[in-house]
Every structure is written in structure tokens, then in C-alpha cells.
Write an enzyme that holds these catalytic residues in place. Sequence first.
Site, PDB file in Angstrom:
ATOM      1  N   ASP A 461      -7.826   3.747  -2.029  1.00 60.25           N
ATOM      2  CA  ASP A 461      -9.071   3.108  -0.792  1.00 60.25           C
ATOM      3  C   ASP A 461      -9.884   2.210  -1.704  1.00 60.25           C
ATOM      4  OD1 ASP A 461      -7.697   5.622   0.105  1.00 60.25           O
ATOM      5  OD2 ASP A 461      -9.692   6.101   1.394  1.00 60.25           O
ATOM      6  N   GLU A 537      -1.852   3.828   5.905  1.00 62.34           N
ATOM      7  CA  GLU A 537      -1.858   5.221   6.333  1.00 62.34           C
ATOM      8  C   GLU A 537      -2.438   5.163   7.840  1.00 62.34           C
ATOM      9  OE1 GLU A 537      -5.770   6.864   3.960  1.00 62.34           O
ATOM     10  OE2 GLU A 537      -4.071   6.435   2.548  1.00 62.34           O
TER      11      GLU A 537
END
Length: 882
Positions: A461, A537
Site C-alpha cells: 500500500d 486489489e
Amino acid sequence: MARPKYAVLLSGLIASITGADARSCSLVSTPGQVGVIPKWDVQSTSQVTTDPLALAKPGVDTSSWHHANVPRCTIMACLLASPDFKETDTEIFYSDNLDHFDTDQFRVPWLYRNEFALKPAPGQHYFLQTNGITSRADVFLNGKKVADKVLQSGAYGGHSYEVTDIVNRTNAVVIKVYPTDYFQDFGVGFVDWNPRPSDNGTGVWREVNIKQTGPVALGPLRITTTFDKPVGQGSAVVTLKATVQNLENKVVTFVADGSVGSIKLTKSVTLQPLALGEVSLQTTIDNPNLWWPAKWGAQTLYDAQLSVSVDKTVSDKTEKKFGIRQVTHQINAFNDSIFSVNGRPFQVLGAGYSSDIFLRWDTARFTTQMQYVLDMGMNTVRLEGKLEHPEFYEVTDRLGVMVMPGWECCDKWEAWSYNDNIENPAVWSDADYDTANASIYHEAATLQTHPSVLMYFVGSDFWPNDRAAAIYVGALKALDWQLPIIPYAARKDGYPAIVGPPSMKMDGPYDWVPPNYWWDVTPSSDRLGAAFGFGSELGPGVGTPELSSLTRFLSPSDLSDLWQKPNASVWHMSAQDSSFATREIYNLGLYGRYGAPEDLDDYLLKAQMMDYEATRAEYEGFSALWNAERPATGLIYWMLNGAWPNLHWALFDYYLHPAGAYFGTKVGGRTEHVAYDYVKKGVYLINHSLDKAGARTVEWEVMGLDGKSVVKGTVATTTVPNTSKSVADLSKALGSVKGVVFLKLVLSDGKSTLSRNVYWLGATVDTLDWADSSWYHTPVSKFVDLSGLDKLKTAAVTTTVLPGSGGLKVVLSNKATVPAFFVRANLVDSAGEDVNPVFWSDNYVTLWPGETLELDVSYAGGKAAKVQVSGKNVAKAEVAVP
Ligand SMILES: *[C@@H]1O[C@H](CO)[C@@H](O)[C@H](O)[C@H]1NC(C)=O
Ligand SMILES: *[C@@H]1O[C@H](CO)[C@@H](O)[C@H](O)[C@H]1NC(C)=O
Ligand SMILES: *[C@@H]1O[C@H](CO)[C@@H](O)[C@H](O)[C@H]1NC(C)=O
Ligand SMILES: *[C@@H]1O[C@H](CO)[C@@H](O)[C@H](O)[C@H]1NC(C)=O
Ligand SMILES: *[C@@H]1O[C@H](CO)[C@@H](O)[C@H](O)[C@H]1NC(C)=O
Ligand SMILES: *[C@@H]1O[C@H](CO)[C@@H](O)[C@H](O)[C@H]1NC(C)=O
Ligand SMILES: *[C@@H]1O[C@H](CO)[C@@H](O)[C@H](O)[C@H]1NC(C)=O
């Protein structure tokens, strides 16, 4: 309804299984051999007063410890494998039992112990090799400390310790593992995916090996392949490489022998006393057989071997299989990643893989999971952390599934000052950078030869800081990494210069969104997860198991809450402190679109309808828009599978039973397909193949709930390489529709049907409130009204079960004048239990009046007894398997 709290048996009652046989048969006996410590006695330090140095001497009585007859296990996995431990998976996973399991017992170090035999002799060298121990460990052998927890740190920190001076005929190893806090330690964490495993994954979760060599030892085998011409047109230069170490305090001259298939290579090398060197052998293969992703060709693997011999005696040897293929990565004009495999642009259609919650490994189970990936038409899995054992990549190499491995988010791995997802990130110490270095060295060495690996993410992330990025890139380069290195899987306002700018998006969704979400692309690309760019994702959060699986882990009251308390916290969703602990967003959509369910069965059928629509649209949107103005270059569905029995974020359930989400994906992922664009009301032809060619016909028909044809048409077309295109505009045809209709699309090549697929559509689509989007979803301000489906007249469907190629053929015939909607077929054994794993050619199908469909089903094992059939307007029936 909670069951009594668990008490853990801390004193074993079973006699020690570290018997004489284990101690007398030498773990390794020839140079180059690697032996695995086969099993462990395990105990908490709260129950043992003896010093680990003393425990690490042969002959200590550990009969009262837990005895895990497995080579690798976290503490929880060891306990579950121990005969004295009374709990089983069934109990631990039932209802909210895991929530009541005693986690405090894992706040102290635990001990792993084993005794093994060796036959040491002069001139032989021995190494104790670790592959990662969570969170960190002191390692003792024969009363000596081999490594401490500063060096032996991190779930992926693999090290090779020379123990030549310590080994003996009988040996005792003790590993003291320290508790894991995901924010302080380099573990394998699940973030918000599921509740934490009770032990936070602490323990010897990967093998500990003993390796024997002669005077010269080899490091891991690396293999590079380079091409003189575009891949596939010329030869490939194959180079075998490894570090070599002279273990003796005198000059040594040795012969390195290598082989690639039947090609033999040899070289003589001299090393100074105790020196470290590098050996490299090269050959050229003309017109090599390339390794391809499954849809595109064969998975050719070559055997490579490397050995070093001193005075004609082998001193060390290593071997690996590898494939000849090339991966390239470009960042296009929109700053989006596009991968190519063997020079062919490769649209990633994949999903995020999860390890087992207790990090248990089962090759057969994993093989099934990867067969499911291919059966659904996908080509890739992403590993956000959860880097598994070497067997993982052996399976993906063999089956042709690409892998996108990399580090995980949201914990110690990304404890950067600029990471606003973590409160007070624990800044990395010098020792932490060393752990990161050992981790990337170990993982890169494991991955380097595997043709199924597509790239490496050095961040998830967030991007790694410059010091960490330099370590990661330095290690990858040092290990001859030839694949793309991607800085992280999101696009934020920073990146490490040494890796380059980000090229993927991580803008959601993670929770339910309607099917039109994916198709709602705009020129300004402000629609988050919609089908443009590379989504690392994203998904509508679906994956509801069918009742047969649910009853294995939900109590009767959990089951009734599912449809009667649609906003309740549910233990079998994500972690309770996450944004996904309830099914509120999903249920709002289900109740709003399909109408309030009448009972559990109705809820579950509507859930399967929602799940199917949701995944089909995501895969169709990305497939169809691959060559849109801003191409949809890749999709990683969130997620492939659950770490435990869960209610969402999975394309098949924990018991490997496929349901709505699976078959929606399977339709959307078809190699040649024809798909409906919910926004523009267009019909797209999709072609993921490299070679299927020729004229194609698309037939479409709109039908009312009453079974009357509203409008239909036929289009003759040809596809264009590497593209999908719109072949029909149904906006006029569907413009005047009131209420719910069905749309059937059929693609054929004149001889057979290549794709057939039915949509159920309302008069409008769901109205998305894009401006109110959060990081995990985009709300719907007005739902489409699909409640008319509840009023469908009953359809009589006959079922015939015949022997089929490799399994059975199930023939469904709709005898009614109305469509038979959402007909599911399920294979069960004589006790009525699901046959899993199971491979259906198609399922959850809708039949036109008078239509007959043949479904092929294959399965492992011979237990199938009956096929159960039911549908939205089709009565439940059972037909015996002949
Ligand atoms: C090996 O074991 C024997 C007894 O079994 C002992 O006498 C000897 O000192 C041991 N050697 C080492 C290096 O510990
Ligand atoms: C597991 O890690 C979390 C932090 O991520 C910590 O709060 C918790 O106490 C740990 N549990 C155990 C049993 O160590
Ligand atoms: C792509 O990224 C570069 C910086 O790396 C930036 O200058 C450029 O404007 C970006 N292009 C687009 C289309 O966003
Ligand atoms: C990383 O580890 C390798 C291999 O052990 C070592 O050669 C290298 O110096 C280390 N790099 C850093 C930055 O610590
Ligand atoms: C669930 O929450 C929604 C708001 O998100 C609300 O409209 C609805 O009434 C709630 N349902 C129940 C049964 O409480
Ligand atoms: C294939 O399509 C992709 C995505 O539209 C594009 O970037 C690429 O250049 C195309 N490749 C070829 C060989 O046409
Ligand atoms: C599908 O695309 C491939 C190239 O990617 C092409 O060779 C083939 O002809 C196409 N199929 C059809 C049916 O046109």
C-alpha cells in the site's frame, strides 16, 4: 451462541515419539544432501524450567510436550497436529469459538525441539539452514547457541549456519521462538482479512534443514535466460550461477559440472583459503521450447543441475527446474502497467491469494486452488506477503499460473513515517534493515528460477523508503533478478527513485458495488476501480458460501442472523475492528434490489444471484476494455480465497466448494466470450487467445418474465488480434423495457457454441453516488428493481445424468413456456455431502423456454451419488448418478 472457552492442555499425555529409529537413521549422509527436521516436540516456556542450552542436549525427556509430526508449523498448527490437543479445525472454526481461544498463552516464548542422527567424519561440513521463523528465534544445537534472535529474525529471514564443529552422531536442536506483534515484528499478517490467528503466526512455520557438504559449498542455484532475437525467433543463452565457498583453510581447486537438459557443461575453478567466489556455466539453446501461461501454450520445464567436485568426489550439488520465457513491463501513456509474456501483451486477470490462517501447507489443496484459478479463466495470483514454500511455485510453474509476489501492507513491513494507515509506526532499526535484507535474499533466491513469477512488489500500500528500496533492489540484482520490480501496488504521492514511479491503482472497491460500476468509465478516469488501468486489489466483496458449507461453521443462530439481522457484526467476516465486520453494504443491495428474503434459502439464493452478477461484470468489464482508450491492463480480484471459512472476499469457499461468485467469474473470464456493457448497453466480443481464429456469429435475444421474446438479432463478425470490440448496440432494443427482462448472448463459430450467457436486467441500472465513495466502496443512491424475479412462474426442468468424458454429463431441459432462472446443479455423495473439489463446465444457468443445456462435471474421487438441482423458479430435485 458461544461455546465454552477452551482450555489448552499444556502437559502432554502421549509418550515421546522421538524414538530410537529417528535418532539412529542419519538425516543426511552424502555431500550435497539436504535433510529436513521431520517433526517437533513443542512446549511453552511457561511450562519448562530447564535452560534451552541444557534442553539442546541429546536425551532430554520431552514426553510431556506436544508432539507435532510435521516438519513445519506455527504454534497453533503444531498444536492442531498434536495428538494430545483436543481441539480440531471443526471446533476452532465453529461460530465464534476462535474469539474465545486463549491467546495469552502465546505472549511468552515457546520451544521447538528435535533429536536427529548424523554420521560426521573428517572433511565433511554441516549447515543448519533456516527459511524464516516467526517472529524471531534463538537457535541451539548440542548445548551451543548457533544463532540469536537478532540475526534469526523475521518470517522470511532464511540463514545458513555452519555447525560442523558442533554436530555429532546424536544431535539435539532447540529453537526458542518469540511472540509476534505485527507492528513490531516481521510476521505474516492478515490485516483486515480475517481475525488474527491466536498465536499471530509465531513459530517454525518453514522447514529447518541440515545440509552436508565437502570442502566446497554452493549457494542457491540461479538461472538466467537471455535472447538474441525477439523471443521465439532465435536461441536462448542459459547461464547457471551460484556462489561457491571454500570451507577449508587451504587453497582448493574444484570442478564445477553443470547440465541443462542433456547439455553438459564443466569448468575448473580455484579458490583461496576460506574464500567466497562465484561459479557460472553457460550454454545456448537453439529454438528453445518456451514456457507459456496456461491459456497460451505449453509449460515446458528444463532440468538444470550444478555440482562441485574436489578430487573427483562430489562436494555439493543443487538442481532446479526452470522455464525459458521473457517478461517485460511497460508503463503506458496513462502511467499504467502493461506486462508482456514472451513478447505478447498479457492482460493480468487474477485474484489475491491467502495462506491458511495457521499457515498450514497442503500441496494437493493448493493444486486444486490453482486448477480453480485456471478453470475460472484467470491467469494470475497475487501474493501480498503470504510468500509460501517452494512447492507453491512448483505447482504454478507446472500449471501455468502467473504469480505476483511481494511484501505485505499495514504493519511492520510498511512502518514508514509517511504511512498514515499505521498509528505511531515503529521506525526501523539497523537490525530491522538487516532482517529486510535477509528476507529479500531468501525469497528472491527461492523465486528466481520459477517461470511462473511475473514480477516483484517491494511495497504494497506504501512505497519502501529509500534505504529499504536500495536493499531490496540490491538483493534482487545480486541474485540476477530478470523480472520487473514494481515499487508498490497503489498510486500515492511518493516512490523510491531507485525503483521508479507507481503504475497500479488501489482505489477500491472492497465491498459490494453493482455490476454497472465496472463499466462506468469516464474520460477523466475519476471512477476509482472501474475497468481502466491496473487494479492491484479490487472487487465487490462477494463470495457467500452455499448452505452445505455454511452449516459446517455457523451455528443455527448465526444462520438466522444472516437474513434476519442484515446489519449485525458477523464473526466470519473480516477482522472485527475492520470496515468489513458486517454485511450491511451487501445486504442493503440485496434487500434493495431483489426484495427482502422470505427465509434463509431465499436469502442464500439471492446472495448467489448478487455474487454471480458482481464477479461476472468485473471480469467482463476488464476483459472488454483491454484496448479501450485507457486500457484496462490488469485486475486482481479481492480475494481468491479465505484463510479460514469466511463469508466474503473469496471466489470459492474454505471447503473448496464453488458457488455464484465462482461461476460469474468463470463466465466473465472465458477465453472467447461475448459480454454485455451495463452502461452503454453494448455487446462486446472478447478474445484472450493467441491463436483461435475465424468468423464468429453473435446472437442476442431479450425475453420477458412471461417467456415472450421481446427483440432479438444476429451479428456476423471477426475478431481482431489483442483486442475486444463492441459488436452491437442494444440501447434501442432495451430502451422501452419495463420491469425485469432476460438477455441471452451466444457466440458461435458456425460449428459450435463458444460462449452462452444470460443476464437479468431491470428497467434501469443502479444509480452510483460516485461523489460519496470511500476507500472501500461507492454507494448506490437508487437500486435497480429486480423484485419481479420473485413473480416468475414455476418452470419444470428435467434432469438427466449420463456418463461423460472424465466425469458426468448433466442434461437440463426446460419444459416450461417461461425461462428457468438461475438453475444450480450440485454433486453430492450418498450421505448428501458436497463432492469437493468439483469442476463444472457451467452452472447457475438460465434456460430459455424449451431449451436444453448440457453441463459437464468432473471430480476427484469416486463418491458422487446424486445430482441436486434447484433454481429460482425450479423445484428442488435429485437425480441419482448412474
Ligand atoms: C560427541 O558425542 C560423544 C558422546 O556421544 C562425546 O564424547 C563427544 O564429546 C561429542 N563430540 C562433540 C564435538 O561434542
Ligand atoms: C498480535 O499482534 C497484535 C498487533 O498486531 C497485538 O496487539 C497482539 O497482542 C498480538 N497477540 C499476541 C498473542 O501476541
Ligand atoms: C505520468 O507520471 C509522470 C511522472 O512520473 C507525470 O509527469 C505525468 O504527468 C503522468 N502522466 C499522466 C497521464 O498522468
Ligand atoms: C545483505 O545481505 C547480503 C548477503 O548476506 C550481504 O552481502 C549484503 O552486504 C547485505 N546488504 C546490506 C545492505 O546489509
Ligand atoms: C441496516 O442499515 C441501513 C442503513 O445502512 C438501514 O437503512 C436499515 O434499516 C438497517 N436494517 C436493519 C434491519 O436494521
Ligand atoms: C495490445 O493491447 C494493449 C492494450 O490495449 C496495447 O497496449 C498493446 O500495445 C497492444 N499490443 C499489440 C501488439 O498490439
Ligand atoms: C484472437 O486474437 C489472436 C491474437 O491475439 C488472433 O490470432 C486470433 O485470430 C483472434 N481470434 C479470432 C477469433 O479472431
